[in-house]
Design a protein around this motif. Sequence first.
Motif, PDB file in Angstrom:
ATOM      1  N   UNK A  71      38.700  37.728  41.106  1.00  0.00           N
ATOM      2  CA  UNK A  71      37.757  36.943  40.310  1.00  0.00           C
ATOM      3  C   UNK A  71      36.675  37.794  39.675  1.00  0.00           C
ATOM      4  N   UNK A  72      36.091  38.707  40.423  1.00  0.00           N
ATOM      5  CA  UNK A  72      34.944  39.454  39.903  1.00  0.00           C
ATOM      6  C   UNK A  72      35.343  40.725  39.164  1.00  0.00           C
ATOM      7  N   UNK A  73      36.527  41.264  39.450  1.00  0.00           N
ATOM      8  CA  UNK A  73      36.985  42.464  38.737  1.00  0.00           C
ATOM      9  C   UNK A  73      37.964  42.113  37.623  1.00  0.00           C
ATOM     10  N   UNK A  74      38.366  40.867  37.558  1.00  0.00           N
ATOM     11  CA  UNK A  74      39.303  40.298  36.580  1.00  0.00           C
ATOM     12  C   UNK A  74      40.750  40.720  36.799  1.00  0.00           C
ATOM     13  N   UNK A  75      40.999  41.990  37.127  1.00  0.00           N
ATOM     14  CA  UNK A  75      42.386  42.432  37.320  1.00  0.00           C
ATOM     15  C   UNK A  75      42.451  43.521  38.382  1.00  0.00           C
ATOM     16  N   UNK A  76      43.514  43.453  39.179  1.00  0.00           N
ATOM     17  CA  UNK A  76      43.800  44.495  40.166  1.00  0.00           C
ATOM     18  C   UNK A  76      45.230  44.962  39.951  1.00  0.00           C
ATOM     19  N   UNK A  77      45.416  46.261  40.050  1.00  0.00           N
ATOM     20  CA  UNK A  77      46.760  46.833  39.958  1.00  0.00           C
ATOM     21  C   UNK A  77      47.183  47.236  41.362  1.00  0.00           C
ATOM     22  N   UNK A  78      48.337  46.752  41.779  1.00  0.00           N
ATOM     23  CA  UNK A  78      48.911  47.107  43.070  1.00  0.00           C
ATOM     24  C   UNK A  78      50.119  48.004  42.784  1.00  0.00           C
ATOM     25  N   UNK A  79      50.033  49.278  43.201  1.00  0.00           N
ATOM     26  CA  UNK A  79      51.120  50.213  42.910  1.00  0.00           C
ATOM     27  C   UNK A  79      52.443  49.756  43.507  1.00  0.00           C
ATOM     28  N   UNK A  80      53.508  50.176  42.867  1.00  0.00           N
ATOM     29  CA  UNK A  80      54.845  49.860  43.362  1.00  0.00           C
ATOM     30  C   UNK A  80      55.023  50.453  44.750  1.00  0.00           C
ATOM     31  N   UNK A  81      55.758  49.742  45.565  1.00  0.00           N
ATOM     32  CA  UNK A  81      56.063  50.232  46.905  1.00  0.00           C
ATOM     33  C   UNK A  81      57.184  51.254  46.852  1.00  0.00           C
ATOM     34  N   UNK A  82      57.659  51.659  48.005  1.00  0.00           N
ATOM     35  CA  UNK A  82      58.722  52.664  48.053  1.00  0.00           C
ATOM     36  C   UNK A  82      60.068  52.091  47.581  1.00  0.00           C
ATOM     37  N   UNK A  89      64.431  49.949  42.161  1.00  0.00           N
ATOM     38  CA  UNK A  89      63.468  50.277  41.106  1.00  0.00           C
ATOM     39  C   UNK A  89      62.182  49.501  41.369  1.00  0.00           C
ATOM     40  N   UNK A  90      61.313  50.026  42.239  1.00  0.00           N
ATOM     41  CA  UNK A  90      60.089  49.295  42.579  1.00  0.00           C
ATOM     42  C   UNK A  90      59.219  49.016  41.353  1.00  0.00           C
ATOM     43  N   UNK A  91      58.538  47.882  41.397  1.00  0.00           N
ATOM     44  CA  UNK A  91      57.733  47.423  40.267  1.00  0.00           C
ATOM     45  C   UNK A  91      56.295  47.207  40.736  1.00  0.00           C
ATOM     46  N   UNK A  92      55.310  47.754  40.011  1.00  0.00           N
ATOM     47  CA  UNK A  92      53.919  47.458  40.347  1.00  0.00           C
ATOM     48  C   UNK A  92      53.569  46.013  39.982  1.00  0.00           C
ATOM     49  N   UNK A  93      52.482  45.535  40.570  1.00  0.00           N
ATOM     50  CA  UNK A  93      51.978  44.194  40.296  1.00  0.00           C
ATOM     51  C   UNK A  93      50.599  44.307  39.681  1.00  0.00           C
ATOM     52  N   UNK A  94      50.396  43.618  38.567  1.00  0.00           N
ATOM     53  CA  UNK A  94      49.059  43.464  37.995  1.00  0.00           C
ATOM     54  C   UNK A  94      48.661  42.019  38.257  1.00  0.00           C
ATOM     55  N   UNK A  95      47.585  41.847  39.022  1.00  0.00           N
ATOM     56  CA  UNK A  95      47.106  40.526  39.422  1.00  0.00           C
ATOM     57  C   UNK A  95      45.808  40.257  38.672  1.00  0.00           C
ATOM     58  N   UNK A  96      45.823  39.235  37.838  1.00  0.00           N
ATOM     59  CA  UNK A  96      44.692  38.917  36.966  1.00  0.00           C
ATOM     60  C   UNK A  96      44.141  37.545  37.329  1.00  0.00           C
ATOM     61  N   UNK A  97      42.830  37.418  37.297  1.00  0.00           N
ATOM     62  CA  UNK A  97      42.179  36.122  37.453  1.00  0.00           C
ATOM     63  C   UNK A  97      41.430  35.847  36.156  1.00  0.00           C
ATOM     64  N   UNK A  98      41.953  34.938  35.353  1.00  0.00           N
ATOM     65  CA  UNK A  98      41.383  34.659  34.033  1.00  0.00           C
ATOM     66  C   UNK A  98      40.327  33.561  34.070  1.00  0.00           C
ATOM     67  N   UNK A  99      39.944  33.116  35.258  1.00  0.00           N
ATOM     68  CA  UNK A  99      38.980  32.015  35.372  1.00  0.00           C
ATOM     69  C   UNK A  99      37.692  32.311  34.620  1.00  0.00           C
ATOM     70  N   UNK A 100      37.133  33.494  34.817  1.00  0.00           N
ATOM     71  CA  UNK A 100      35.845  33.831  34.201  1.00  0.00           C
ATOM     72  C   UNK A 100      35.961  34.135  32.706  1.00  0.00           C
TER      73      UNK A 100
END
Length: 172
Positions: A71-82, A89-100
């Motif tokens: 919520x306060x940083x708007x987006x977090x990137x979680x690196x791909x796992x092993x 083919x691991x995939x990273x996750x971009x988690x966004x909170x567009x509320x604000x």
Amino acid sequence: MAATRMGEVVAEVSRRLPTAEDTVAFGRELGRLLRAEDLVLLAGPLGAGKTTMTRGIAEGLGVSGRVSSPTFVLARVHPAGPTTAERPDPVPLVHVDAYRLGGDLAQLDDLDLDADLDRSAVVVEWGEGIAERLSADHLVVRLDRLPDDVRVVDLEPSGCWTDRLPATRLAG
């Protein structure tokens, strides 16, 4: 394919999730399906389970890092796992909170999610109505919390998801 009824989208998949653990488990199944370029929009009122669902999605993707509301940083990137047998083919996750963002498309553009989408799975909480323009191929995950704390999840596919979703375990 998602049906429409008098201009309203009707969910292709609908499930009851009695506990938070069921919400995580459903998210985990969804996360196992995701690949780079996938856009998932989480919709629902406060407390419906959007971040809980994202924790499950992160587990299914096998990404690194603790998942909490951005919520306060708007987006977090979680690196791909092993690399694993299940996820060669691991995939990273971009988690966004567009509320604000309050529907401010310029601020959404500033996050440069188009570039992230090329190489990551992107999950946007509160993104319905603004983030669809990132890709015609997206899945809306609509969560609702009933008075007895049971969650109801409805999946509304668009673009390639209209063909992908029926072929998954989520649809069955």
